[in-house]
Design a protein around this motif. Structure first.
Motif, PDB file in Angstrom:
ATOM      1  N   GLN A  42       0.823  -1.212   0.000  1.00  0.00           N
ATOM      2  CA  GLN A  42       0.000   0.000   0.000  1.00  0.00           C
ATOM      3  C   GLN A  42       0.857   1.261   0.000  1.00  0.00           C
ATOM      4  OE1 GLN A  42      -3.362   0.315  -0.422  1.00  0.00           O
ATOM      5  NE2 GLN A  42      -3.259  -1.874  -0.863  1.00  0.00           N
ATOM      6  N   ALA A  43       1.961   1.245   0.734  1.00  0.00           N
ATOM      7  CA  ALA A  43       2.857   2.398   0.728  1.00  0.00           C
ATOM      8  C   ALA A  43       3.504   2.562  -0.643  1.00  0.00           C
ATOM      9  CB  ALA A  43       3.922   2.240   1.808  1.00  0.00           C
ATOM     10  N   TYR A  44       3.862   1.443  -1.282  1.00  0.00           N
ATOM     11  CA  TYR A  44       4.482   1.505  -2.608  1.00  0.00           C
ATOM     12  C   TYR A  44       3.542   2.101  -3.641  1.00  0.00           C
ATOM     13  CZ  TYR A  44       6.228   0.016  -7.157  1.00  0.00           C
ATOM     14  OH  TYR A  44       6.630   0.000  -8.462  1.00  0.00           O
ATOM     15  N   ILE A  45       2.293   1.617  -3.699  1.00  0.00           N
ATOM     16  CA  ILE A  45       1.399   2.102  -4.762  1.00  0.00           C
ATOM     17  C   ILE A  45       1.047   3.582  -4.592  1.00  0.00           C
ATOM     18  CG2 ILE A  45       0.522  -0.162  -5.401  1.00  0.00           C
ATOM     19  CD1 ILE A  45      -2.045   0.485  -3.887  1.00  0.00           C
ATOM     20  N   LYS A  46       1.209   4.113  -3.379  1.00  0.00           N
ATOM     21  CA  LYS A  46       1.005   5.561  -3.185  1.00  0.00           C
ATOM     22  C   LYS A  46       2.063   6.365  -3.931  1.00  0.00           C
ATOM     23  CE  LYS A  46      -0.770   5.293   1.504  1.00  0.00           C
ATOM     24  NZ  LYS A  46      -0.497   5.698   2.884  1.00  0.00           N
ATOM     25  N   THR A  47       3.199   5.749  -4.259  1.00  0.00           N
ATOM     26  CA  THR A  47       4.281   6.462  -4.938  1.00  0.00           C
ATOM     27  C   THR A  47       4.157   6.392  -6.463  1.00  0.00           C
ATOM     28  OG1 THR A  47       5.845   4.585  -5.040  1.00  0.00           O
ATOM     29  CG2 THR A  47       5.824   5.912  -3.016  1.00  0.00           C
ATOM     30  N   LEU A  48       3.142   5.683  -6.965  1.00  0.00           N
ATOM     31  CA  LEU A  48       2.980   5.501  -8.412  1.00  0.00           C
ATOM     32  C   LEU A  48       1.930   6.441  -8.979  1.00  0.00           C
ATOM     33  CD1 LEU A  48       2.961   1.598  -8.578  1.00  0.00           C
ATOM     34  CD2 LEU A  48       4.889   3.137  -8.967  1.00  0.00           C
ATOM     35  N   ASP A  49       2.113   6.812 -10.240  1.00  0.00           N
ATOM     36  CA  ASP A  49       1.119   7.619 -10.943  1.00  0.00           C
ATOM     37  C   ASP A  49      -0.058   6.743 -11.342  1.00  0.00           C
ATOM     38  OD1 ASP A  49       2.942   9.696 -10.802  1.00  0.00           O
ATOM     39  OD2 ASP A  49       3.617   9.483 -12.879  1.00  0.00           O
ATOM     40  N   LYS A  50      -1.255   7.336 -11.353  1.00  0.00           N
ATOM     41  CA  LYS A  50      -2.434   6.653 -11.891  1.00  0.00           C
ATOM     42  C   LYS A  50      -2.516   7.029 -13.365  1.00  0.00           C
ATOM     43  CE  LYS A  50      -5.057   6.243  -7.694  1.00  0.00           C
ATOM     44  NZ  LYS A  50      -6.325   6.427  -7.025  1.00  0.00           N
ATOM     45  N   ILE A  51      -2.580   6.028 -14.220  1.00  0.00           N
ATOM     46  CA  ILE A  51      -2.608   6.263 -15.659  1.00  0.00           C
ATOM     47  C   ILE A  51      -4.023   6.646 -16.070  1.00  0.00           C
ATOM     48  CG2 ILE A  51      -2.235   5.217 -17.919  1.00  0.00           C
ATOM     49  CD1 ILE A  51      -0.175   3.363 -16.416  1.00  0.00           C
TER      50      ILE A  51
END
Length: 193
Positions: A42-51
């Protein structure tokens, strides 16, 4: 001991996050990253852009999530990739990520679905035919759609080769085209329609 205390603090904060501000959670995430503590999914996906979908993907695409967690990427990336593209789809049960690998014609996406805890459900390398060789040229066009569908349209040019296989035979060109549609089911499994 220092890491255990920060992790305990993070857990307590997450339990009471209904009343806590996001800035406090972000501060704790930043402290954990600074201490090189392994990030959870969950912490990792917060660092990704939403396409933003729908999007027609191009091999020359140079965009990727710029502020991604390197620790998280190393843990959750598709094995053949070097950068995260971002989040394609998410629902109450799973998250679908796209990561990028260097291919013959440019950056190639690999798609992986995970449950909300970061356990891999399924994966897909949608470019199956692209490439060039003597007597063969194939290009695939990829679209990520809003409805959890991925469309791949290919155009293939083939020539017969001469007897020793060193050159094409003129006037032997055959052109074919095909469409494959993949759907990511609500449970995260990837199927061909």
């Amino acid at each position: 001991m220092k890491h255990a205390l920060k992790i305990s603090l993070l857990i307590l904060t997450l339990i009471s996050c209904k009343n806590e501000s996001k800035s406090k959670l972000n501060k704790i995430d930043s402290e954990l990253k600074a201490d090189n503590v392994e990030l959870n999914f969950q912490a990792y996906i917060k660092t990704l852009d939403k396409i933003k979908l729908p999007i027609k993907y191009s091999l020359s695409e140079s965009k990727f999530s710029k502020k991604f967690s390197k620790i998280g990427f190393e843990k959750y990336k598709h094995v053949w990739t070097s950068k995260p593209y971002g989040i394609l789809y998410e629902n109450d049960n799973n998250v679908v990520l796209a990561d990028l690998s260097i291919g013959d014609g440019g950056l190639v996406p690999f798609i992986t679905s995970f449950d909300l805890y970061g356990n891999k459900i399924d994966s897909l390398g949608p470019y199956k035919k692209s490439g060039m060789d003597i007597g063969y040229e194939a290009i695939e066009f990829l679209t990520f759609n809003n409805n959890r569908k991925i469309t791949v349209i290919d155009s293939i040019r083939k020539w017969k080769l001469n007897n020793d296989g060193t050159d094409i035979m003129e006037n032997s060109l055959k052109i074919t085209s095909d469409t494959i549609i993949y759907r990511i089911k609500e449970n995260g499994k990837i199927i061909t329609e």
